[in-house]
Design a protein around this motif. Sequence first.
Motif, PDB file in Angstrom:
ATOM      1  N   GLY A   1      82.474 109.869 150.511  1.00 12.49           N
ATOM      2  CA  GLY A   1      81.114 109.685 151.004  1.00 12.49           C
ATOM      3  C   GLY A   1      80.065 109.620 149.923  1.00 12.49           C
ATOM      4  O   GLY A   1      78.914 110.007 150.149  1.00 12.49           O
TER       5      GLY A   1
ATOM      6  N   TYR B   1      75.945 110.861 149.845  1.00 13.47           N
ATOM      7  CA  TYR B   1      75.489 112.067 149.160  1.00 13.47           C
ATOM      8  C   TYR B   1      75.438 111.818 147.653  1.00 13.47           C
ATOM      9  O   TYR B   1      76.360 111.221 147.095  1.00 13.47           O
ATOM     10  CB  TYR B   1      76.437 113.244 149.420  1.00 13.47           C
TER      11      TYR B   1
ATOM     12  N   LYS C   1      76.388 115.141 158.028  1.00 14.70           N
ATOM     13  CA  LYS C   1      77.240 113.964 157.926  1.00 14.70           C
ATOM     14  C   LYS C   1      76.447 112.668 157.791  1.00 14.70           C
ATOM     15  O   LYS C   1      76.992 111.647 157.366  1.00 14.70           O
ATOM     16  CB  LYS C   1      78.152 113.887 159.148  1.00 14.70           C
ATOM     17  N   ASN C   2      75.160 112.708 158.145  1.00 12.14           N
ATOM     18  CA  ASN C   2      74.339 111.508 157.992  1.00 12.14           C
ATOM     19  C   ASN C   2      73.669 111.424 156.621  1.00 12.14           C
ATOM     20  O   ASN C   2      72.912 110.503 156.351  1.00 12.14           O
ATOM     21  CB  ASN C   2      73.286 111.442 159.094  1.00 12.14           C
TER      22      ASN C   2
ATOM     23  N   TYR D   1      71.557 119.865 154.601  1.00 14.41           N
ATOM     24  CA  TYR D   1      72.091 120.787 155.610  1.00 14.41           C
ATOM     25  C   TYR D   1      71.107 121.945 155.836  1.00 14.41           C
ATOM     26  O   TYR D   1      70.684 122.593 154.869  1.00 14.41           O
ATOM     27  CB  TYR D   1      73.431 121.335 155.138  1.00 14.41           C
TER      28      TYR D   1
ATOM     29  N   MET E   1      78.743 118.947 154.550  1.00  8.41           N
ATOM     30  CA  MET E   1      79.445 118.034 153.660  1.00  8.41           C
ATOM     31  C   MET E   1      79.022 118.321 152.212  1.00  8.41           C
ATOM     32  O   MET E   1      77.880 118.684 151.952  1.00  8.41           O
ATOM     33  CB  MET E   1      79.119 116.584 154.006  1.00  8.41           C
TER      34      MET E   1
ATOM     35  N   ASP F   1      86.702 120.872 158.151  1.00 12.30           N
ATOM     36  CA  ASP F   1      87.023 119.460 157.944  1.00 12.30           C
ATOM     37  C   ASP F   1      88.277 119.354 157.069  1.00 12.30           C
ATOM     38  O   ASP F   1      88.368 120.003 156.021  1.00 12.30           O
ATOM     39  CB  ASP F   1      85.846 118.758 157.261  1.00 12.30           C
TER      40      ASP F   1
END
Length: 760
Positions: A342, A346, A356-357, A361, A385, A627
């Motif tokens: 990802g 990030y 996650k978008n 957080y 994440m 996760d």
Amino acid sequence: MTGPVMDNVERLDVAADVSRALDYLGNEKKVSNDIESDDIKIEEIDEDAESVNVMLPEIVRELVDFEDDPTMPVITWRFFFLSGTLTALGAWLTQMGFFRTTYIPYSIYFVQIAALYFGRIFASTLPQKQIGWRTFSFDLNPGPFSIKEHVAIVLAANTGATNNLGDYVLAPLQIFYDQPMNGWLAILFMLSCVFIGFSFASFARAFLVENPATPFPRTLQQVAVFNAMRKSFDEDAASAQKQMRIFWWFILGFFLWQFLPEYAFPFVSSLAFLCWFSKNPKAQFLGSGLGGAGFLTVTLDWSNIGSQCVYYPYWAQVNIFASSVIAAWLLIPAAFFTNAWGSALYPIQSQTLYLKNGSVYPTADLLTASYGLNETLFEEIGPPMMSAQLRWNYFAAYVAYLGSFVSCALFQGPDLWRTFKAYRQAKPTSTDKLTEIIRRYPAVPIWWNLVLFIIPVIILIVLTAKGVLYMPIYMLFIGLAIGAVIVLPMAYIYSVSGYQMQVGYFNELFYGYAINAGGSRHPVGALSYRVISGQCWYEAQSMLADMKLGHYFHIPPRKVLLAQVWGICVGVPVNYATILWVCQTKGDVLKGLVTDPNRQWTGQTVISLNNQSISFALVGPKRLFADPIYTPMLYGFLVGAIVPCILFILHRRWPRARFDLWSIPIFCDTFESYYGNISVNFFTRFVLGTINHLWVKRYHFKFWKKYAYLCSAAADTGYNFNLLVIFIAFSAAKTIPMANWWGNNVQSVERCFHVPTQGI
């Protein structure tokens, strides 16, 4: 001669050259099996070789004086006055830095310089007079300012002129939870953690301080400065006086130079060559040292280099550089350019947790008014994440932690076991000259160490039972046990390399899992655990290094301990008063309710600690790592157990290949400590370290012995003085920024204008 015979001769010559090179790289790190086959010839050392054990590293034999005067004064009123003043000043400055964006580093070489000059002034001007009455009297002028008295002052400052890790607990309690700890309890808490570390260090003394194979490289740097400073006052010491002239010129030179990278011309802090020749975003990312991989980037800022390039042994520098190359030049670009894990969402070089978008957080929002977990919100947003780099940082941290124990057991285990058996049988653990000298003085009684351990433990038990530390009492005992266990293997690494291992990631993980057994999940409980298990270890390491300094200058062990205890008794109250003052006067700024116009009182460290404690104590690693992409992190412990075993087998099979120099703890801890964003330092540091060790030290050893440690210490001192002046002149009362110009571009000081912030 030609043909196969000549080819064989050439191959043998090359093999011999490689073997000699490997021997040279490892001459500062030897295991028990190397000692018997060492190439050192006793007759080549010096005429006193029979009384100096050849196990002592060559630089120790060159720097340390093997003559002792037991009549030298050590603990005098001058000691208490000078050490108390200099320690209090350092404790205040360093503790303030915990809350600030920029801070004033407190140089121990400033203490050495100030103590020497003031001590000599007192000795030369004060009259010979008895002050006080009977038992409570002392000599106003106890005679010449001795080297032992001088070293004792520095020992006290080394111990007390720091910040105390109790700020991990005290600051968040007052700033974020409005539950300030009672002042007396706070001081007792801070003192207790430190004194437990003292007791741990005292029990490890026989293994590390009296061990001739553990030189403590950074301590040797202080020895070199002490020697040059003291000898320069002798009338016939022309060589030492020349050393000190060069020392002062280096201080002045680096003091003046640092105005450029630190303030006026920051461009020189990162010379990113790739950015100069290509505007391609990939090339810019590779070349940028401030936000990119820093490929072949050079820095002329001493704050990015430091004296580690001199006092770290070369085998340690090779491990550090190799780790940095893999982390910064291989893995980060690979993940960044392929959008692995990802990376398009990030920032790849970030310690922040994300949704996650890709948004930040909301860790603080997960805390309810009763300090519980907001289950509804957590179900909605899911586990956080992490950036790609942060994930492999955790993996490497777990490898380094367990690898420290396994490496120490395999490579140093036989020596440590022999020392332990000799210690139990009250036999000498070492027979070198330095240890023989120190054994002429009374040892520290074991009951002193027991008192330093038992009373603080009782205090911590009471504080924990009363709920002051917000953690279950079983975690207190676990934290103390882990702190005791890690002292020997990790302090051994420090004693031979100068490299300090970090234990934060493991403590976070362990507390997050262990707290599932029951008890409050208050975030401050995790911070209390980190202080107890971490402060004890860090204090033990610092105390062992100071014990070695006392060992080198033949200071009686009891007086070394007295100096250290005095330093802490001065430093801790000053630490607490500073924390209290900052929290009361800057609380709204630190909470983010008010913006500091100078952008200095940001409290970024306090905020980060609070977020970490919410993540690992309140949410917990079980939820964090729900996760499947996080599962591989925990395999770091397995790797840490296996790889040192492989290296040990290879070393036993091919000892001349020096597989023992492949340090898994240092390699992986460097991997963990590489936080990204500033990748400008390791290439320049390695180049300078290579020149220092493979050319200057190897081929010009007399010159190196005379000036290397001295000049590196002078560079550190000049840099520290420069930051002090910049702080006072440009940011203490009002921030005065440097005008923007070509060498101080507001967009990018290194002029890498096309570095992407997200993956490609």
